[in-house]
Design an enzyme around this catalytic site. Structure first.
Site, short mmCIF file in Angstrom:
data_model
loop_
_atom_site.label_atom_id
_atom_site.label_comp_id
_atom_site.label_asym_id
_atom_site.label_seq_id
_atom_site.Cartn_x
_atom_site.Cartn_y
_atom_site.Cartn_z
N HIS A 101 0.74 -1.20 0.03
CA HIS A 101 -0.06 0.11 -0.05
C HIS A 101 0.96 1.26 -0.20
CE1 HIS A 101 1.17 -0.03 4.06
NE2 HIS A 101 0.58 -1.10 4.48
N GLY A 114 1.90 2.93 2.26
CA GLY A 114 3.07 3.20 3.32
C GLY A 114 4.31 2.39 2.86
N HIS A 115 4.15 1.37 2.25
CA HIS A 115 5.19 0.59 1.55
C HIS A 115 5.65 1.44 0.31
CE1 HIS A 115 2.69 -3.02 2.86
NE2 HIS A 115 3.93 -3.10 3.55
N LEU A 118 -1.98 3.43 7.50
CA LEU A 118 -2.13 2.25 6.53
C LEU A 118 -1.45 0.96 7.01
CD1 LEU A 118 -1.23 4.02 3.35
CD2 LEU A 118 -3.36 3.88 4.41
P1 AMP Z 1 4.96 -5.39 6.37
O1 AMP Z 1 4.45 -5.58 4.93
O2 AMP Z 1 3.71 -5.03 7.17
O3 AMP Z 1 5.79 -6.26 7.10
O4 AMP Z 1 5.65 -3.81 6.44
C1 AMP Z 1 6.79 -3.80 5.83
C2 AMP Z 1 7.57 -2.24 5.81
O5 AMP Z 1 6.49 -1.50 5.58
C3 AMP Z 1 7.68 -2.42 7.51
O6 AMP Z 1 9.07 -1.63 7.69
C4 AMP Z 1 6.65 -1.46 7.95
O7 AMP Z 1 6.87 -0.73 9.25
C5 AMP Z 1 6.52 -0.37 6.76
N1 AMP Z 1 5.07 -0.01 7.02
C6 AMP Z 1 3.79 -0.81 6.99
N2 AMP Z 1 2.86 -0.03 7.16
C7 AMP Z 1 3.43 1.54 7.00
C8 AMP Z 1 2.74 2.89 7.03
N3 AMP Z 1 1.46 2.83 7.38
N4 AMP Z 1 3.59 3.97 6.84
C9 AMP Z 1 4.99 3.64 6.91
N5 AMP Z 1 5.52 2.47 6.68
C10 AMP Z 1 4.67 1.19 6.89
#
Ligand code: AMP
Length: 283
Positions: free
Chosen positions: A35, A37-38, A185
């Site tokens: 999304h 955020g990523h 997100l």
């Molecule tokens: P995940 O796929 O949930 O393991 O997340 C992968 C990376 O994206 C991790 O470093 C998370 O902290 C980062 N991440 C997930 N959601 C957000 C967000 N809303 N804002 C910033 N970084 C995010």
């Protein structure tokens, strides 16, 4: 089309060429279901490095709840489209057997960063995170690696691991990206139905309100303010809300106990329920 790499050997061959050309390498570890955020992490890596690798791997060893692993969203085609749009150079998309040809028996322990908050509620979670992130660091040997502050505690654990193992990588924390209404997100947000989604906004709302409240109230009062506001809403249940020293992650008793203070929360939302995390900076 974005380059899709599925094995460590192919990744190594590709990255050797990249290194020979003198480019720096940025790594963005993700579990997919990407999304905005990523995307913000990837965009920053693209700005700061000559070559950006995004790993897209649902890491089984960090799930202490097998049901959570089973329901974790997987959207690889859409992930590739997003990564192409934001300019990533390649996506590393391995099978579980590629990352774990044998069970990983390594134990990582970085107290107090991995023993408080999520460490208590999700036994083994950070051990699994260290297992996969260390494997990715060895496979990619990135110049920089990008992590979101949404997982505030995860960054502290990874920084402790990098220091302990002397891994030559710069850890780059990135700010939380939120929906317009404030909800952080998360890949898990897509597990919320419409009414749960409306309810979930109260988490960030309570955190934002508490920033102003904190200016005239004690740590304990601020903590109670957030917990009672959220627990009063049917369908939300606070698992924990801790106001901690942003470095050690240990709870503070007064605002002056630490140079930087963060509030970290985990809330169960809805019938299933969906476990949501968020955090806010107080000072
Ligand atoms: P995940 O796929 O949930 O393991 O997340 C992968 C990376 O994206 C991790 O470093 C998370 O902290 C980062 N991440 C997930 N959601 C957000 C967000 N809303 N804002 C910033 N970084 C995010």
């Amino acid at each position: 089309m974005i380059e899709i790499i599925k094995t460590k050997a192919a990744l190594d061959a590709r990255l050797s060429e990249v290194r020979k050309s003198g480019k720096t390498i940025g790594l963005v570890p993700t579990m997919g279901a990407l999304h905005a955020g990523h995307a913000s992490l990837v965009e920053r890596s693209v700005r700061e490095n000559g070559f950006t690798v995004v790993s897209d791997f649902v890491n089984p060893t960090q799930f202490n709840d097998k049901n959570d692993l089973k329901h974790y969203p997987r959207t690889f085609e859409a992930d590739c489209a997003l990564l192409e749009r934001v300019g990533a150079d390649c996506v590393f998309f391995p099978e579980v057997s590629e990352m774990y040809p044998e069970p990983d028996t390594r134990h990582f322990s970085y107290p107090p960063t991995d023993t408080v908050m999520e460490g208590v509620r999700r036994p083994g979670h950070f051990n699994g995170v260290c297992q996969i992130v260390s494997k990715l660091f060895y496979a990619v040997k990135p110049t920089r690696a990008y992590f979101g502050e949404k997982d505030f505690q995860q960054i502290a654990v990874i920084q402790a691991m990098v220091k302990d193992l002397d891994i030559p990588v710069e850890i780059c924390p990135c700010p939380i990206v939120r929906e317009q209404d404030g909800l952080a997100l998360s890949s898990r947000n897509r597990l919320l139905d419409a009414s749960e989604r409306l309810l979930a906004v109260n988490i960030s709302r309570a955190l934002f309100l508490s920033q102003a409240f904190a200016k005239t109230h004690s740590v304990r009062e601020t903590r109670n303010y957030v917990v009672s506001m959220l627990d009063a809403l049917e369908g939300l249940r606070v698992e924990y809300f801790e106001i901690v020293d942003a470095k050690s992650l240990l709870p503070v008793e007064s605002w002056n106990d630490a140079g930087a203070v963060q509030g970290c929360i985990t809330v169960y939302c809805g019938k299933t329920p969906v476990r949501l995390i968020d955090n806010i900076k107080y000072k």
